[in-house]
Enzyme design. Structure first.
Site: not given
Length: 300
Positions: A1-3, A32, A149
């Site tokens: 999970m990244c942003g 995130r 992120t």
């Protein structure tokens, strides 16, 4: 999970505030991806014929010595500006390739992060707000920028593994997802002469787009080809010197939202990344469709 976040300004009057908006968007995506963060900003080009190389260096690095040695090696004017753990090296555009090679010899501890006319890329381990503050993102101006992120689920938490990844002049990519055929693609791209700093599949995706652009595609065409050649689940936000693109895979399991006004286009992994943008109340909000290329371009 990244942003992922991205902001493309249609209205040049908003350019002084690009960094301020992008920093706020990046910070909103902290939960995130609290491991590391990075961003690319497309600012105004330097003097005619001048290009930029962004380097990542260790604390205490002697940039003055590198400046003198590089100028002597190239026989050209060189300017170096420190920014946090990075340096911005300005050299004549026609020697960018030679300068990059020379840096590898003159400063083996330095790592080339990006190169081009307008793009500067910065990334580091740490919370997004801290990374943005360390490089002064809020004070940067430009026409467009993207940010990431990272929550490292498949590799170590390192600065090299942080996004964006840049494998071509003024071109970079941020990615949320996972590619299943990246090793096969990496071998193919190496045969074409590309080199890679990490085992990250996102760097391979960036290299793939660089390869397509070098063969004459525009960004929209390169992203369309990616739907055939890249296997896995992914959301890409990509920047070039004049363009900004978004692509989700055919399943589109990763969250994404976009907003557009007459003044700007913005992307966020979640709406809250966009909520403070000026004019968001009247913006057209939409979820980018699966397997659909979204591409904006602005020539200056």
């Amino acid at each position: 999970m990244c942003g992922i976040v991205g902001l493309f300004l249609k209205n040049p009057a908003l350019e002084p505030d690009l960094g301020r908006h992008l920093a706020a968007m990046l910070e909103m995506m902290t939960d995130r991806g609290p491991d590391s963060a990075g961003f690319a900003v497309y600012g105004q080009p330097g003097a005619d014929g001048v290009g930029k190389i962004t380097l990542r260096v260790a604390p205490g690095f002697d940039h003055a010595a590198l400046q003198a040695a590089l100028a002597d090696k190239l026989g050209a004017a060189v300017e170096i500006t420190p920014r946090g753990t990075h340096l911005v090296v300005e050299v004549p555009e026609d020697v960018i390739e030679a300068a990059t090679a020379a840096i590898g010899t003159l400063a083996p501890g330095a790592s080339v992060v990006s190169a081009g006319r307008r793009m500067e890329v910065y990334k580091e381990v740490g919370l997004p707000a801290d990374v943005a503050r360390a490089f002064g993102l809020a004070g940067m101006a430009g026409s467009h920028g993207i940010g990431h992120t990272r929550m490292a689920t498949e590799s170590a938490v390192t600065t090299a593994g942080a996004h964006p990844f840049s494998t071509g002049l003024d071109q970079c990519l941020v990615h949320n997802g996972s590619l299943s055929n990246h090793n096969q693609l990496r071998r193919r791209l190496k045969r074409e002469g590309q080199s890679f700093e990490t085992e990250n599949d996102s760097e391979v995706a960036a290299g793939y787009l660089t390869s397509r652009l070098a063969k004459g595609d525009n960004l929209g065409e390169a992203l369309t080809a990616a739907l055939v050649d890249l296997d896995g689940f992914f959301t890409f936000v990509v920047g070039t010197e004049t363009g900004f693109g978004v692509l989700r895979d055919p399943i589109a399991c990763k969250p994404a939202v976009m907003a557009e006004t007459d003044d700007w286009v913005a992307f966020g992994s979640e709406f809250r990344a966009l909520a403070a943008l000026p004019g968001i109340e009247t913006a057209r909000l939409f979820e980018p469709e699966p397997a659909t290329v979204y591409f904006w371009e602005r020539h200056q």
